[in-house]
Design a protein around this motif. Structure first.
Motif, PDB file in Angstrom:
ATOM      1  N   ARG A   1       0.839  -1.204   0.000  1.00  0.00           N
ATOM      2  CA  ARG A   1       0.000   0.000   0.000  1.00  0.00           C
ATOM      3  C   ARG A   1       0.873   1.252   0.000  1.00  0.00           C
ATOM      4  O   ARG A   1       0.568   2.231  -0.681  1.00  0.00           O
ATOM      5  CB  ARG A   1      -0.920  -0.018   1.224  1.00  0.00           C
ATOM      6  N   ARG A   2       1.965   1.226   0.743  1.00  0.00           N
ATOM      7  CA  ARG A   2       2.840   2.401   0.775  1.00  0.00           C
ATOM      8  C   ARG A   2       3.447   2.659  -0.602  1.00  0.00           C
ATOM      9  O   ARG A   2       3.575   3.813  -1.025  1.00  0.00           O
ATOM     10  CB  ARG A   2       3.935   2.195   1.816  1.00  0.00           C
ATOM     11  N   GLN A   3       3.807   1.606  -1.341  1.00  0.00           N
ATOM     12  CA  GLN A   3       4.350   1.814  -2.674  1.00  0.00           C
ATOM     13  C   GLN A   3       3.296   2.390  -3.610  1.00  0.00           C
ATOM     14  O   GLN A   3       3.601   3.229  -4.464  1.00  0.00           O
ATOM     15  CB  GLN A   3       4.904   0.495  -3.212  1.00  0.00           C
TER      16      GLN A   3
ATOM     17  N   PRO B   1      -9.609  -4.222  -1.450  1.00  0.00           N
ATOM     18  CA  PRO B   1      -8.942  -4.523  -2.727  1.00  0.00           C
ATOM     19  C   PRO B   1      -9.404  -3.554  -3.810  1.00  0.00           C
ATOM     20  O   PRO B   1     -10.601  -3.329  -3.999  1.00  0.00           O
ATOM     21  CB  PRO B   1      -9.390  -5.960  -3.030  1.00  0.00           C
ATOM     22  N   GLY B   2      -8.463  -2.964  -4.495  1.00  0.00           N
ATOM     23  CA  GLY B   2      -8.796  -2.040  -5.567  1.00  0.00           C
ATOM     24  C   GLY B   2      -9.217  -0.658  -5.121  1.00  0.00           C
ATOM     25  O   GLY B   2      -9.623   0.166  -5.948  1.00  0.00           O
ATOM     26  N   GLU B   3      -9.120  -0.370  -3.820  1.00  0.00           N
ATOM     27  CA  GLU B   3      -9.537   0.943  -3.321  1.00  0.00           C
ATOM     28  C   GLU B   3      -8.646   2.042  -3.889  1.00  0.00           C
ATOM     29  O   GLU B   3      -7.420   1.960  -3.862  1.00  0.00           O
ATOM     30  CB  GLU B   3      -9.451   0.954  -1.794  1.00  0.00           C
ATOM     31  N   ALA B   4      -9.281   3.085  -4.418  1.00  0.00           N
ATOM     32  CA  ALA B   4      -8.529   4.199  -5.002  1.00  0.00           C
ATOM     33  C   ALA B   4      -7.785   4.985  -3.928  1.00  0.00           C
ATOM     34  O   ALA B   4      -8.188   5.009  -2.767  1.00  0.00           O
ATOM     35  CB  ALA B   4      -9.471   5.118  -5.761  1.00  0.00           C
TER      36      ALA B   4
ATOM     37  N   TYR C   1      -5.275   3.519 -10.303  1.00  0.00           N
ATOM     38  CA  TYR C   1      -5.831   3.489  -8.953  1.00  0.00           C
ATOM     39  C   TYR C   1      -5.831   4.860  -8.276  1.00  0.00           C
ATOM     40  O   TYR C   1      -6.204   4.969  -7.097  1.00  0.00           O
ATOM     41  CB  TYR C   1      -5.051   2.494  -8.090  1.00  0.00           C
ATOM     42  N   VAL C   2      -5.446   5.902  -9.001  1.00  0.00           N
ATOM     43  CA  VAL C   2      -5.332   7.244  -8.418  1.00  0.00           C
ATOM     44  C   VAL C   2      -6.529   8.090  -8.827  1.00  0.00           C
ATOM     45  O   VAL C   2      -6.815   8.260 -10.021  1.00  0.00           O
ATOM     46  CB  VAL C   2      -4.034   7.942  -8.857  1.00  0.00           C
TER      47      VAL C   2
END
Length: 327
Positions: free
Chosen positions: A64-66, A98-101, A117-118
């Protein structure tokens, strides 16, 4: 290029990255031609493309951090992380779906758009970021409302705002103030839920309980007031309380009342109610949603039974947060 030379170059490249995330432009400045960068991101290659012009220097699922670092590189130096990602990094106890923007704020004059994803939102009200572990985060009040404005149903808004009040220590007045200051888009439901919270509901379950109570025709109870016996000994902080008949209503929800130690605490509370002669209705949160009519009938029956016996000598004091004594 020899194997040893590539190893030294690989270390230099990783040191210039953000936890393994780097732009193609940065790679070019380190001597890696863009064609080489893109070729190494092809299937079977050692790198992968996260976003246009943004590379992860390994294969496998990014952390997630990446993903956050990639979003910031995609959006540039003025970017501020908002929404659930910002809330979690300030203490909200929610896992990423999962897949959360990843929701990013940018000044209005910039032209970067959403990708992958942004989710990019350009705004004329850029917040002063809070720095956490090197990341620029929108303050929690702004972040939680940026997320709520994108929701279209009341229950998830209730849950998020209740959690923000409980876990992040946000003041409903500050949340209401932020709604008044910002864009009106998507604020109708958050405004309604904040009115419920200001009326005393400190959890999503309690807000739903208010809706069930309205079906009963009973007098309005008080919410989250401390109850003591005639000697001043603490009994409990019922979710709802009908003082004229000494009836307590408990929404036994560990999903929303964070910090409850569990079953033993509930037993101890119920024993205190019994010793004081207090009648109690206990409801699990799922019944508030799946069978509200039956819950309303339970309350009416309990109210009538409580009215038919002498009222025990118990006394209300001021409103409290529920977790003070029951935790």
């Amino acid at each position: 290029m020899s194997r040893g030379s590539w190893r030294r170059d690989a270390e230099l490249i990783f040191a210039a990255s953000r936890r393994g995330v780097i732009t193609v432009t940065q790679l070019e400045s380190l001597g890696v031609p863009p064609a080489t960068s893109y070729r190494r991101c092809l299937p079977g290659g050692p790198w992968q493309r996260l976003l246009p012009g943004v590379v992860l220097l390994r294969t496998g699922a990014p952390t997630r951090r990446q993903l956050v670092e990639g979003a910031l590189l995609h959006c540039g130096d003025h970017a501020v992380i908002t929404g659930l990602e910002s809330c979690r990094r300030q203490g909200l106890k929610r896992d990423a779906r999962p897949g959360e923007a990843i929701h990013v704020l940018l000044p209005l004059h910039l032209k970067t758009t959403s990708s992958g994803y942004v989710l990019v939102e350009r705004t004329k009200r850029m917040p002063v970021p809070v720095r956490s572990d090197g990341l620029p985060l929108a303050p929690a009040v702004r972040a939680v409302l940026d997320e709520c404005r994108r929701m279209r149903e009341r229950p998830p808004i209730r849950a998020l705002l209740a959690e923000a009040v409980q876990q992040l220590g946000l003041d409903p007045t500050d949340l209401s103030g932020e709604l008044e200051t910002g864009s009106r888009r998507g604020t109708a439901l958050p405004r309604a839920v904040l009115r419920e919270i200001a009326g005393g509901a400190r959890s999503a379950a309690e807000a739903e309980a208010m809706a069930v109570w309205r079906r009963t025709g009973l007098p309005e109870p008080v919410w989250n007031f401390e109850l003591r016996d005639e000697c001043g000994n603490y009994i409990a902080i019922p979710d709802a309380w009908w003082d004229n008949v000494a009836l307590a209503w408990e929404i036994d929800s560990y999903e929303f009342h964070f910090g409850q130690p569990g079953y033993a605490s509930t037993l101890a509370r119920n024993n205190r109610y019994a010793a004081a002669g207090v009648a109690v209705v206990q409801t699990v949160p799922s019944r508030l949603r799946t069978d509200p009519a039956a819950v309303a009938d339970d309350l009416v029956s309990a109210y009538r039974a409580a009215a038919g016996r002498p009222r025990p000598p118990v006394v209300l004091t001021g409103r409290h947060e529920r977790v003070v004594h029951d935790a």
